[in-house]
Scaffold this motif. Structure first.
Motif, PDB file in Angstrom:
ATOM      1  N   LEU A 283     -25.099   3.327  -9.947  1.00 52.85           N
ATOM      2  CA  LEU A 283     -25.233   1.884  -9.748  1.00 52.85           C
ATOM      3  C   LEU A 283     -24.039   1.256 -10.472  1.00 52.85           C
ATOM      4  O   LEU A 283     -24.009   1.181 -11.706  1.00 52.85           O
ATOM      5  CB  LEU A 283     -26.554   1.379 -10.309  1.00 52.85           C
TER       6      LEU A 283
ATOM      7  N   MET B 117     -32.747  -4.284  -9.781  1.00 49.69           N
ATOM      8  CA  MET B 117     -32.932  -3.089  -8.957  1.00 49.69           C
ATOM      9  C   MET B 117     -34.361  -3.034  -8.433  1.00 49.69           C
ATOM     10  O   MET B 117     -34.597  -2.649  -7.280  1.00 49.69           O
ATOM     11  CB  MET B 117     -32.600  -1.830  -9.765  1.00 49.69           C
TER      12      MET B 117
ATOM     13  N   LEU C 296     -24.561  -3.847  -6.680  1.00 53.65           N
ATOM     14  CA  LEU C 296     -25.946  -4.308  -6.634  1.00 53.65           C
ATOM     15  C   LEU C 296     -26.095  -5.634  -5.881  1.00 53.65           C
ATOM     16  O   LEU C 296     -26.628  -5.675  -4.782  1.00 53.65           O
ATOM     17  CB  LEU C 296     -26.498  -4.448  -8.054  1.00 53.65           C
TER      18      LEU C 296
END
Length: 235
Positions: free
Chosen positions: A124, A139, A10
Motif C-alpha cells: 500500500l 483501507m 489508496l
C-alpha cells in the motif's frame, strides 16, 4: 524478470474518493477538534506548512518527526505529548466518521483478494503524510484488509513523500525487491507514475484522474478500475 509485486495508491485508487473533497471534510473536522485552543485559520495554515515540510523531506528523518517539529514550532507548543495525544484521540474517535458516506465498490476488494491468492506481494503505497491508524481506517472504507499487504507506507515508517522517487526506492529496499519486479498503480500522474523512473511498470487509473501536466512520466498502461481488474486477472 517476472513482475510479482504490486504497489497500490489508496485515495482515488483503491478508495473511490475525490481527494480534494475528502481533505476539505478532514480539515473541517480536525479544526473543530482543536477550536477550543487554536485559531482555526492559523491552525490549518500551520498544518499545511507542516505537511509540506514532510513532502520536502530529504530522507534524513522520519516524516512523523519532521511533522511534529514543524507543526509544534509553528503553533508555539512546548508539550509534544499533549498535542499528539489529541491527534491520536481525533483519529480514534472522529476520523472514522469521515467514511460514513463512502460507498466502495466490490472491484478493488476482489482484485486484492485475487492478487493475494495468486501469490503476488502487495504494497500500500499511499503518500505517507498520515499516521498508520488513519491509513488503515481508509483501507477499511475500501473493504480491503491491511493484513493482505506486506508493507503499508505511513508517516511513522517513511523518510520521503511522493513525488520524490526516493519514496518508492525506500519501500523497494525495505521489502528487498528490485524495481523490475514491481508495478505501481495509481490515479495521480505526477505522484504515482514517477515510479517509472526507477524501472517499475506503471498503470494509471482514470476513474479519479489527477494530472497537473507538469512532467512526462512514463505510463505503461491506463484505464478504469474495471479494466485494471481484467488486465491483472488475465495475466
Amino acid at each position: 524478470m517476472e513482475r510479482d509485486v504490486v504497489f497500490f495508491d489508496l485515495d482515488g485508487t483503491l478508495l473511490p474518493i475525490d481527494i480534494d473533497d475528502f481533505l476539505r471534510k478532514y480539515f473541517k473536522a480536525l479544526t473543530r477538534e482543536f477550536s477550543d485552543t487554536f485559531d482555526p485559520d492559523y491552525f490549518i495554515k500551520s498544518l499545511l506548512k507542516a505537511t509540506n515540510a514532510m513532502i520536502e523531506n530529504n530522507g534524513e528523518r522520519l516524516n512523523i518527526d519532521v511533522f511534529i517539529d514543524s507543526f509544534l514550532n509553528l503553533m508555539g507548543v512546548d508539550n509534544q505529548s499533549d498535542m499528539m495525544n489529541r491527534f491520536d484521540k481525533f483519529y480514534q474517535e472522529k476520523f472514522p466518521r469521515l467514511g460514513a458516506d463512502i460507498r466502495a465498490g466490490k472491484v478493488p476488494a476482489n482484485l486484492i483478494k485475487h492478487l493475494k491468492e495468486s501469490g503476488y506481494q502487495l504494497v500500500l503505497a499511499t503518500n505517507p503524510v498520515f499516521p498508520l491508524q488513519a491509513i488503515k481506517e481508509r483501507m477499511n472504507w475500501a473493504n480491503v484488509d491491511p493484513g493482505d499487504f506486506a508493507y503499508i507506507s505511513c508517516y511513522e515508517n517513511m523518510h520521503y513523500c511522493k513525488p520524490n522517487p526516493g519514496f518508492y526506492q525506500e519501500i523497494l529496499q525495505k521489502i528487498d525487491v528490485e524495481p523490475e519486479r514491481a508495478m505501481m498503480i495509481g490515479n495521480d500522474v505526477q505522484e504515482d507514475m514517477i515510479a517509472a523512473t526507477l524501472g517499475m511498470e506503471t498503470y494509471l487509473l482514470t476513474d479519479f484522474l489527477i494530472d497537473r501536466r507538469t512532467d512526462n512520466s512514463r505510463i505503461d498502461w491506463k484505464g478504469t478500475m474495471e479494466e485494471l481488474f481484467a488486465y491483472l486477472t488475465n495475466k
